[in-house]
Design a protein around this motif. Structure first.
Motif, PDB file in Angstrom:
ATOM      1  N   ASN A  96     -14.849  33.026 -22.657  1.00 34.02           N
ATOM      2  CA  ASN A  96     -14.247  33.392 -23.935  1.00 34.02           C
ATOM      3  C   ASN A  96     -12.970  32.605 -24.216  1.00 34.02           C
ATOM      4  OD1 ASN A  96     -13.180  34.935 -21.686  1.00 34.02           O
ATOM      5  ND2 ASN A  96     -11.932  36.068 -23.185  1.00 34.02           N
ATOM      6  N   GLU A  97     -12.452  31.914 -23.203  1.00 36.77           N
ATOM      7  CA  GLU A  97     -11.216  31.151 -23.385  1.00 36.77           C
ATOM      8  C   GLU A  97     -11.466  29.649 -23.569  1.00 36.77           C
ATOM      9  OE1 GLU A  97      -8.264  32.007 -20.437  1.00 36.77           O
ATOM     10  OE2 GLU A  97      -8.677  34.164 -20.439  1.00 36.77           O
ATOM     11  N   TRP A  98     -12.709  29.251 -23.629  1.00 39.27           N
ATOM     12  CA  TRP A  98     -13.006  27.839 -23.800  1.00 39.27           C
ATOM     13  C   TRP A  98     -12.542  27.363 -25.180  1.00 39.27           C
ATOM     14  CZ3 TRP A  98     -18.387  26.135 -21.520  1.00 39.27           C
ATOM     15  CH2 TRP A  98     -18.480  26.563 -20.192  1.00 39.27           C
ATOM     16  N   ALA A  99     -11.901  26.213 -25.209  1.00 39.41           N
ATOM     17  CA  ALA A  99     -11.439  25.650 -26.481  1.00 39.41           C
ATOM     18  C   ALA A  99     -12.565  24.937 -27.221  1.00 39.41           C
ATOM     19  CB  ALA A  99     -10.284  24.680 -26.236  1.00 39.41           C
ATOM     20  N   VAL A 100     -13.631  24.585 -26.509  1.00 37.56           N
ATOM     21  CA  VAL A 100     -14.790  23.928 -27.124  1.00 37.56           C
ATOM     22  C   VAL A 100     -16.052  24.623 -26.641  1.00 37.56           C
ATOM     23  CG1 VAL A 100     -13.677  21.668 -27.402  1.00 37.56           C
ATOM     24  CG2 VAL A 100     -14.829  22.221 -25.243  1.00 37.56           C
ATOM     25  N   GLN A 101     -17.099  24.523 -27.430  1.00 42.88           N
ATOM     26  CA  GLN A 101     -18.360  25.177 -27.086  1.00 42.88           C
ATOM     27  C   GLN A 101     -19.432  24.181 -26.657  1.00 42.88           C
ATOM     28  OE1 GLN A 101     -18.303  28.635 -27.124  1.00 42.88           O
ATOM     29  NE2 GLN A 101     -16.165  28.163 -27.565  1.00 42.88           N
ATOM     30  N   ASN A 102     -19.136  22.907 -26.748  1.00 41.71           N
ATOM     31  CA  ASN A 102     -20.070  21.854 -26.338  1.00 41.71           C
ATOM     32  C   ASN A 102     -19.325  20.779 -25.562  1.00 41.71           C
ATOM     33  OD1 ASN A 102     -21.241  23.027 -29.024  1.00 41.71           O
ATOM     34  ND2 ASN A 102     -22.975  21.970 -28.072  1.00 41.71           N
ATOM     35  N   LEU A 103     -19.977  20.211 -24.566  1.00 42.64           N
ATOM     36  CA  LEU A 103     -19.411  19.094 -23.805  1.00 42.64           C
ATOM     37  C   LEU A 103     -20.513  18.080 -23.526  1.00 42.64           C
ATOM     38  CD1 LEU A 103     -17.157  20.852 -21.105  1.00 42.64           C
ATOM     39  CD2 LEU A 103     -16.369  19.538 -23.093  1.00 42.64           C
ATOM     40  N   THR A 104     -20.105  16.819 -23.407  1.00 44.04           N
ATOM     41  CA  THR A 104     -21.041  15.760 -23.039  1.00 44.04           C
ATOM     42  C   THR A 104     -20.792  15.369 -21.591  1.00 44.04           C
ATOM     43  OG1 THR A 104     -21.173  14.913 -25.303  1.00 44.04           O
ATOM     44  CG2 THR A 104     -21.812  13.415 -23.533  1.00 44.04           C
ATOM     45  N   LEU A 105     -21.843  15.395 -20.801  1.00 46.86           N
ATOM     46  CA  LEU A 105     -21.797  14.929 -19.417  1.00 46.86           C
ATOM     47  C   LEU A 105     -22.694  13.703 -19.345  1.00 46.86           C
ATOM     48  CD1 LEU A 105     -22.284  18.362 -17.585  1.00 46.86           C
ATOM     49  CD2 LEU A 105     -20.147  17.328 -18.391  1.00 46.86           C
ATOM     50  N   GLY A 106     -22.127  12.566 -19.000  1.00 47.20           N
ATOM     51  CA  GLY A 106     -22.887  11.329 -19.102  1.00 47.20           C
ATOM     52  C   GLY A 106     -23.121  11.026 -20.565  1.00 47.20           C
ATOM     53  N   THR A 107     -24.383  10.963 -20.974  1.00 45.03           N
ATOM     54  CA  THR A 107     -24.711  10.732 -22.388  1.00 45.03           C
ATOM     55  C   THR A 107     -25.407  11.939 -23.009  1.00 45.03           C
ATOM     56  OG1 THR A 107     -26.840   9.717 -21.780  1.00 45.03           O
ATOM     57  CG2 THR A 107     -24.946   8.251 -22.005  1.00 45.03           C
ATOM     58  N   VAL A 108     -25.488  13.044 -22.268  1.00 48.41           N
ATOM     59  CA  VAL A 108     -26.222  14.223 -22.720  1.00 48.41           C
ATOM     60  C   VAL A 108     -25.233  15.313 -23.136  1.00 48.41           C
ATOM     61  CG1 VAL A 108     -27.932  15.979 -22.111  1.00 48.41           C
ATOM     62  CG2 VAL A 108     -28.129  13.654 -21.174  1.00 48.41           C
ATOM     63  N   ASN A 109     -25.468  15.902 -24.303  1.00 51.65           N
ATOM     64  CA  ASN A 109     -24.606  16.973 -24.799  1.00 51.65           C
ATOM     65  C   ASN A 109     -25.200  18.337 -24.435  1.00 51.65           C
ATOM     66  OD1 ASN A 109     -23.696  18.922 -27.286  1.00 51.65           O
ATOM     67  ND2 ASN A 109     -22.139  17.396 -26.796  1.00 51.65           N
ATOM     68  N   TYR A 110     -24.307  19.259 -24.013  1.00 50.97           N
ATOM     69  CA  TYR A 110     -24.732  20.594 -23.587  1.00 50.97           C
ATOM     70  C   TYR A 110     -23.956  21.646 -24.375  1.00 50.97           C
ATOM     71  CZ  TYR A 110     -26.404  17.999 -19.471  1.00 50.97           C
ATOM     72  OH  TYR A 110     -27.019  17.099 -18.634  1.00 50.97           O
ATOM     73  N   ASN A 111     -24.628  22.757 -24.702  1.00 45.76           N
ATOM     74  CA  ASN A 111     -23.926  23.873 -25.333  1.00 45.76           C
ATOM     75  C   ASN A 111     -23.336  24.769 -24.249  1.00 45.76           C
ATOM     76  OD1 ASN A 111     -25.977  25.717 -24.457  1.00 45.76           O
ATOM     77  ND2 ASN A 111     -27.199  25.245 -26.289  1.00 45.76           N
ATOM     78  N   GLN A 112     -22.591  25.774 -24.667  1.00 46.12           N
ATOM     79  CA  GLN A 112     -21.883  26.610 -23.698  1.00 46.12           C
ATOM     80  C   GLN A 112     -22.848  27.354 -22.769  1.00 46.12           C
ATOM     81  OE1 GLN A 112     -19.687  30.244 -24.895  1.00 46.12           O
ATOM     82  NE2 GLN A 112     -17.893  29.310 -23.892  1.00 46.12           N
ATOM     83  N   THR A 113     -23.942  27.848 -23.309  1.00 43.68           N
ATOM     84  CA  THR A 113     -24.911  28.553 -22.470  1.00 43.68           C
ATOM     85  C   THR A 113     -25.450  27.642 -21.371  1.00 43.68           C
ATOM     86  OG1 THR A 113     -25.568  29.984 -24.320  1.00 43.68           O
ATOM     87  CG2 THR A 113     -27.112  29.793 -22.473  1.00 43.68           C
ATOM     88  N   GLN A 114     -25.752  26.394 -21.727  1.00 43.67           N
ATOM     89  CA  GLN A 114     -26.250  25.433 -20.739  1.00 43.67           C
ATOM     90  C   GLN A 114     -25.178  25.084 -19.712  1.00 43.67           C
ATOM     91  OE1 GLN A 114     -27.411  22.526 -23.699  1.00 43.67           O
ATOM     92  NE2 GLN A 114     -29.596  22.899 -23.317  1.00 43.67           N
ATOM     93  N   LEU A 115     -23.939  24.930 -20.179  1.00 45.79           N
ATOM     94  CA  LEU A 115     -22.846  24.597 -19.266  1.00 45.79           C
ATOM     95  C   LEU A 115     -22.598  25.725 -18.268  1.00 45.79           C
ATOM     96  CD1 LEU A 115     -20.439  22.999 -21.891  1.00 45.79           C
ATOM     97  CD2 LEU A 115     -21.630  21.770 -20.065  1.00 45.79           C
ATOM     98  N   LEU A 116     -22.683  26.966 -18.741  1.00 42.94           N
ATOM     99  CA  LEU A 116     -22.510  28.106 -17.829  1.00 42.94           C
ATOM    100  C   LEU A 116     -23.643  28.155 -16.806  1.00 42.94           C
ATOM    101  CD1 LEU A 116     -21.280  30.822 -20.352  1.00 42.94           C
ATOM    102  CD2 LEU A 116     -19.979  29.864 -18.430  1.00 42.94           C
ATOM    103  N   SER A 117     -24.849  27.788 -17.218  1.00 44.15           N
ATOM    104  CA  SER A 117     -25.954  27.778 -16.265  1.00 44.15           C
ATOM    105  C   SER A 117     -25.753  26.704 -15.202  1.00 44.15           C
ATOM    106  CB  SER A 117     -27.284  27.563 -17.003  1.00 44.15           C
ATOM    107  OG  SER A 117     -27.419  26.228 -17.478  1.00 44.15           O
ATOM    108  N   ILE A 118     -25.133  25.597 -15.588  1.00 47.10           N
ATOM    109  CA  ILE A 118     -24.812  24.545 -14.614  1.00 47.10           C
ATOM    110  C   ILE A 118     -23.743  25.048 -13.645  1.00 47.10           C
ATOM    111  CG2 ILE A 118     -23.808  22.232 -14.334  1.00 47.10           C
ATOM    112  CD1 ILE A 118     -25.096  21.521 -17.056  1.00 47.10           C
TER     113      ILE A 118
END
Length: 273
Positions: free
Chosen positions: A165-187
């Motif tokens: 809930n404190e994330w300043a962004v909801q999406n991040l790119t790792l390498g060349t692939v973009n992930y949403n927050q749900t995917q990032l939390l699963s990682i």
């Protein structure tokens, strides 16, 4: 019939040569891309210094006859067009956090002479002294860059995993692939289990969240982030995908980012209290 066989052989040879040429061009193209992406990370950092000019150990008048300007990673000495011209330009003492290069020049020149320098530790202060002289006048040039002041603070991957809930962004790119927050939390929740891609991604996500939250980024960390993204490329991180890297290939970058996220990078922001 013989002509048909001969033409078939020629066509086969031509196709084989074309395939060979294609493979050679592809190899060189990939090599050029590797050099293009890798070269910036090899270069040392520079700064634009403040310079303090004082009269030297000869007759007064050096400040008037020897002009000094500075720019990114350089200090330029320019003798006025009179007198004996520039006769010597030397480094005085041992430089602090600077690798200084004084170019060869023609004695008595009236042309500008540019001294260049790099800073091995981009997070540290720079301090060194130059002496420029003609036959009768001399000046001392003190060259300094102040160490950058870190801003903000950092938090670990464990914190970010449990405080989405404190994330300043909801999406991040790792390498060349973009992930949403749900995917990032699963990682974040995926055990490493010997997969260096996962351990590197854990620290890379945390580092990018720290930056998004306002933490300053030392040059060494910025380089590590860029290299991590290059290394990951188009691999899709589990459990979103099935990408994999050896821990040997990711270990050094993972350590740099982990150190940053824990607030222990020299010249970087502290850990949030």
């Amino acid at each position: 019939m013989k002509n048909t066989v001969r033409n078939s052989k020629n066509e086969f040879t031509a196709n084989r040569n074309n395939r060979g040429l294609f493979l050679h061009l592809t190899f060189f193209a990939m090599f050029a891309m590797f050099v293009m992406f890798s070269s910036p990370t090899m270069a040392q950092n520079t700064c634009t210094p403040n310079t303090t000019v004082t009269e030297g150990d000869l007759f007064p008048g050096g400040i008037v006859s020897l002009g000094v300007t500075s720019g990114l990673g350089l200090v330029t000495v320019d003798h006025v067009n009179s007198g004996s011209g520039l006769q010597s330009l030397t480094l005085v003492g041992v430089p602090i956090n600077a690798t200084v290069n004084i170019p060869a020049f023609t004695l008595g020149t009236y042309n500008p002479v540019a001294v260049t320098f790099t800073t091995p530790n981009p997070n540290g202060a720079v301090d060194f002294m130059l002496r420029a002289a003609s036959t009768f006048h001399a000046i001392n040039i003190r060259v300094r860059c102040v160490a950058p002041t870190p801003t903000g603070c950092t938090l670990t991957q464990g914190y970010w995993k449990n405080h989405s809930n404190e994330w300043a962004v909801q999406n991040l790119t790792l390498g060349t692939v973009n992930y949403n927050q749900t995917q990032l939390l699963s990682i974040f929740n995926r055990p490493v289990q010997g997969n260096g891609l996962i351990s590197l991604s854990h620290q890379l996500i945390a580092a990018k969240l720290n930056i998004a939250a306002g933490a300053s980024v030392p040059s060494s960390v910025a380089t590590a982030i860029a290299n991590a993204d290059i290394l990951i490329g188009g691999l899709v991180v589990p459990p979103v995908g099935n990408g994999s890297l050896s821990t040997g290939s990711t270990g050094a970058l993972t350590t740099i980012l982990d150190t940053y996220n824990n607030g222990n990078t020299p010249g970087g922001p502290p850990h949030c209290s």
